[in-house]
Design an enzyme around this catalytic site. Structure first.
Site, PDB file in Angstrom:
ATOM      1  N   LYS A   1      42.321 -28.244  94.940  1.00 53.57           N
ATOM      2  CA  LYS A   1      42.573 -29.473  95.677  1.00 53.57           C
ATOM      3  C   LYS A   1      41.338 -30.360  95.730  1.00 53.57           C
ATOM      4  O   LYS A   1      40.232 -29.889  95.997  1.00 53.57           O
ATOM      5  CB  LYS A   1      42.999 -29.105  97.102  1.00 53.57           C
ATOM      6  CG  LYS A   1      43.559 -30.233  97.915  1.00 53.57           C
ATOM      7  CD  LYS A   1      44.213 -29.679  99.182  1.00 53.57           C
ATOM      8  CE  LYS A   1      44.815 -30.762 100.041  1.00 53.57           C
ATOM      9  NZ  LYS A   1      45.813 -31.577  99.415  1.00 53.57           N
TER      10      LYS A   1
ATOM     11  N   GLY B   1      34.824 -26.069  97.939  1.00 49.94           N
ATOM     12  CA  GLY B   1      34.604 -25.391  96.659  1.00 49.94           C
ATOM     13  C   GLY B   1      34.910 -26.281  95.470  1.00 49.94           C
ATOM     14  O   GLY B   1      34.185 -26.285  94.473  1.00 49.94           O
ATOM     15  N   CYS B   2      35.976 -27.049  95.585  1.00 48.88           N
ATOM     16  CA  CYS B   2      36.378 -27.928  94.476  1.00 48.88           C
ATOM     17  C   CYS B   2      35.378 -29.066  94.292  1.00 48.88           C
ATOM     18  O   CYS B   2      35.094 -29.474  93.168  1.00 48.88           O
ATOM     19  CB  CYS B   2      37.783 -28.463  94.719  1.00 48.88           C
ATOM     20  SG  CYS B   2      39.018 -27.141  94.772  1.00 48.88           S
ATOM     21  N   THR B   3      34.831 -29.558  95.392  1.00 50.00           N
ATOM     22  CA  THR B   3      33.819 -30.616  95.308  1.00 50.00           C
ATOM     23  C   THR B   3      32.550 -30.067  94.670  1.00 50.00           C
ATOM     24  O   THR B   3      31.966 -30.711  93.779  1.00 50.00           O
ATOM     25  CB  THR B   3      33.528 -31.183  96.704  1.00 50.00           C
ATOM     26  OG1 THR B   3      34.737 -31.757  97.223  1.00 50.00           O
ATOM     27  CG2 THR B   3      32.442 -32.246  96.655  1.00 50.00           C
TER      28      THR B   3
ATOM     29  N   ALA C   1      33.203 -29.651  90.879  1.00 48.83           N
ATOM     30  CA  ALA C   1      33.259 -30.954  90.202  1.00 48.83           C
ATOM     31  C   ALA C   1      31.871 -31.567  90.082  1.00 48.83           C
ATOM     32  O   ALA C   1      31.499 -32.097  89.027  1.00 48.83           O
ATOM     33  CB  ALA C   1      34.198 -31.896  90.946  1.00 48.83           C
TER      34      ALA C   1
END
Length: 156
Positions: free
Chosen positions: A39, A44-46, A49
């Site tokens: 998401k 974690g995704c930030t 990325a």
């Protein structure tokens, strides 16, 4: 059928954060890092990325493009790109067809609740469109370095 190492990656067509439609064939002749994440805007995704963002030049030097994939819609992807200055495309897999093809759409459990979602995973696709490497159940720390090292050592 799930895509496996050595297989030609099946045709796909998805809309990107910029509103364009992209296919894998657009990147023929280039190594592709296809990473699936749960998401936009989550910690974690930030981190993942931004790790890819911070090494974009090194990936470019080894003839590789980065494509991020999540079930988030195009508008949310665009906000994520703008907020963090992401220099690569994010693909909106809102119907999770690509995630299912790669076997990363999974039953997840969090705080006693079960739901379907993305299992953080990364796949390397060679210049001919074949899957050559995969990482499943990715731990974010150090992962981008692992992907870059693999491309440098195996595909450059």
């Amino acid at each position: 059928m799930t895509v496996e190492i050595g297989m030609q990656v099946p045709y796909f067509e998805l809309e990107t954060n910029s509103g364009e439609t992209v296919t894998l064939s657009k990147f023929k002749g280039t190594n592709v890092v296809l990473y699936f994440y749960p998401k936009d805007m989550t910690p974690g995704c930030t981190t993942e990325a931004c790790d890819f963002r911070d090494q974009i030049q090194q990936f470019t030097e080894v003839n590789a493009v980065i494509l991020g994939v999540s079930p988030d819609p195009v508008e949310r992807h665009q906000k994520f790109v703008e907020k963090y200055g992401l220099p690569f495309l994010l693909l909106a897999d809102t119907e999770h067809r690509l995630a299912e093809a790669f076997g990363v759409w999974k039953l997840k459990k969090n705080f006693g609740k079960e739901y379907m979602g993305i299992e953080r995973s990364t796949f390397i696709i060679d210049k001919e469109g074949n899957l050559v490497k995969e990482w499943r159940k990715v731990k974010v720390k150090g992962h981008v370095d692992d992907a870059l090292t693999y491309i440098r050592e195996q595909l450059s």
